[in-house]
Design an enzyme around this catalytic site. Sequence first.
Site, short mmCIF file in Angstrom:
data_model
loop_
_atom_site.label_atom_id
_atom_site.label_comp_id
_atom_site.label_asym_id
_atom_site.label_seq_id
_atom_site.Cartn_x
_atom_site.Cartn_y
_atom_site.Cartn_z
N SER A 35 -21.18 -7.31 13.22
CA SER A 35 -21.94 -8.31 12.49
C SER A 35 -23.45 -8.15 12.71
O SER A 35 -24.02 -7.13 12.39
CB SER A 35 -21.45 -9.70 12.91
OG SER A 35 -22.04 -10.72 12.17
N ASP A 56 -31.26 3.43 10.01
CA ASP A 56 -31.68 3.74 8.64
C ASP A 56 -33.18 3.94 8.52
O ASP A 56 -33.65 4.71 7.67
CB ASP A 56 -31.25 2.62 7.69
CG ASP A 56 -29.77 2.67 7.34
OD1 ASP A 56 -29.10 3.63 7.78
OD2 ASP A 56 -29.30 1.77 6.63
N LYS A 112 -18.26 -4.91 10.41
CA LYS A 112 -18.21 -6.22 9.77
C LYS A 112 -19.48 -6.40 8.94
O LYS A 112 -20.56 -6.66 9.47
CB LYS A 112 -18.10 -7.35 10.79
CG LYS A 112 -18.07 -8.74 10.15
CD LYS A 112 -18.01 -9.83 11.19
CE LYS A 112 -17.99 -11.21 10.54
NZ LYS A 112 -19.26 -11.57 9.88
#
Length: 554
Positions: free
Chosen positions: A292, A303, A317
Amino acid sequence: MTGKHNKYRFPAFVLGAVAVVAAAVFARNNDFGLGRTMEITVNMMRELSLGYVDPIDPDRLMEGAAAGMVSDLDPYTEFFSEEGMSDFELLTTGKYGGVGALIRQAGDWVKISQPYAGTPSDRAGLKIGDRILSIDGESARGFTTEQVSARLKGEPGSRVKVTVLHLDSTQQTVTLRRERISIPGVPYAGWAADGIGYIRHSDFTEGCYEELRAAIERLRAEGELRGLILDYRSNGGGIMQEAVKILSMFVPKGTVVLTTKGRNEQKDYRTESEPILADVPLAVLVNGNTASSSEIVAGALQDLDRAVLIGQRSYGKGLVQTTRPLGYNTMLKLTTAKYYIPSGRCIQAIDYSHSQQGSVHSVPDSLISEFTTRAGRKVYDGGGIMPDIRTEPEYISRFAATLYAMGFIEDFGDDYTRRHPGQQIDLRSFSITDADYADFVAFMKDKQVPYESDTRRALKVLKKAAEDDRFEELRAQFERVEQELRDDTQTNLETYREQIVEAINGDIVLRHGYQAGVIEHSLDGDGDVAEAVRVLRSPEEYLRISTEQDTEKK
């Protein structure tokens, strides 16, 4: 007559309320099937309430219906009854009203298993191993942990009187003033090596951003911070907005770090403040229980080529939950969107879209898509965050876990503490001696441990299959193997000695240094931490990984 009248009036009230809702939904969606189902549900509740052989509590019936309504969706959509709202508050804020102590069952009594540092129980002098004799004058013998917990919790400012028996056989009666207990989201911040900071972040409850920022500022005040390890292993996540704020400490202001997409809305989340560590190299530790909001932080940093991720693939998740009040102090937590990190990928690993047809499944390889980081490295969706450096997880044996679960480690810790009154230890380097472990082996001699090795369990299956298939000639061979198997308690105490010693060490350190001490003690033997230190000390390696190296697909 009055009680019977009220009882019968409840179904009519429910029928009217649900009929209004059904009519509204029906009018909007023109869904005859939904209206029919809701009417059937109300009729069923009426019949159960009026005709079931034993009296039924209508409130419980309604709560059961509400919980059942979400049971076939995803695991994160939940109904919270009025009684369950305290659990919901603890989940989201990390706070509750009480005295600040964990407890455990020990025979007919309940013992203190951990007082939180600085809480009423800790300030009053309660220690690990203290037996709770009475609460507000009532004997606690035979109480369960649930019963004791219910009596110790309460409104902040209220008081509770507790009598305990210490390990040195002295009794103490204390009156504790309950407080708002806050479980820290950042239980430890320290140094993994010279110039390399380490922070354990355990959840994303309300205010964890401020805790993490304060931990970073404390490290910077103590010495030069040339690299930082953020440990998100086994962090199950929490409040999404806290993740966005935490990312603002490491990436430029105005950076899109998250996008949520629901049925009716798409929203970008940008960092809103200038970073405090814009250039300090970061290593992020993840594992299969990193989920999460912790995946948002780890994935966004990957990223944006801002950190090197080390460990194992994260949980996966990628769903966002929103809370909706339902009235009468009840709450619905429902999944309203999926989130996407800066590369555009969603890391959700399980597809719940067909759950009402009775099946859920992992995202198949054929549907896994390739994305690129800001520097052009390849990353993938559909199954959690893949680390840049993959390590093997460190498992604890089932035998060692069984000893801990049954309380044998803590019971021996109580005995050890009795025999070493006033002992001072070095939290980082402490370990019991060979003589201490021999004492533990002796302590375990009369203990029954319900444990079977995987080999013995597999052998039982083989023996049963051979009997069913009439392979009588194999019986003698299986019996010889069984006789040669050595998985009795005394043998396992040697086989898994290293793990058991560390479990005992952790218990002793906890008594001296609280949870932070246990984390500090574990750093030197932590392989992932050692790998993070190695990478952060090598600028060339760090740059190569964070700007050139693709991640594995699976």
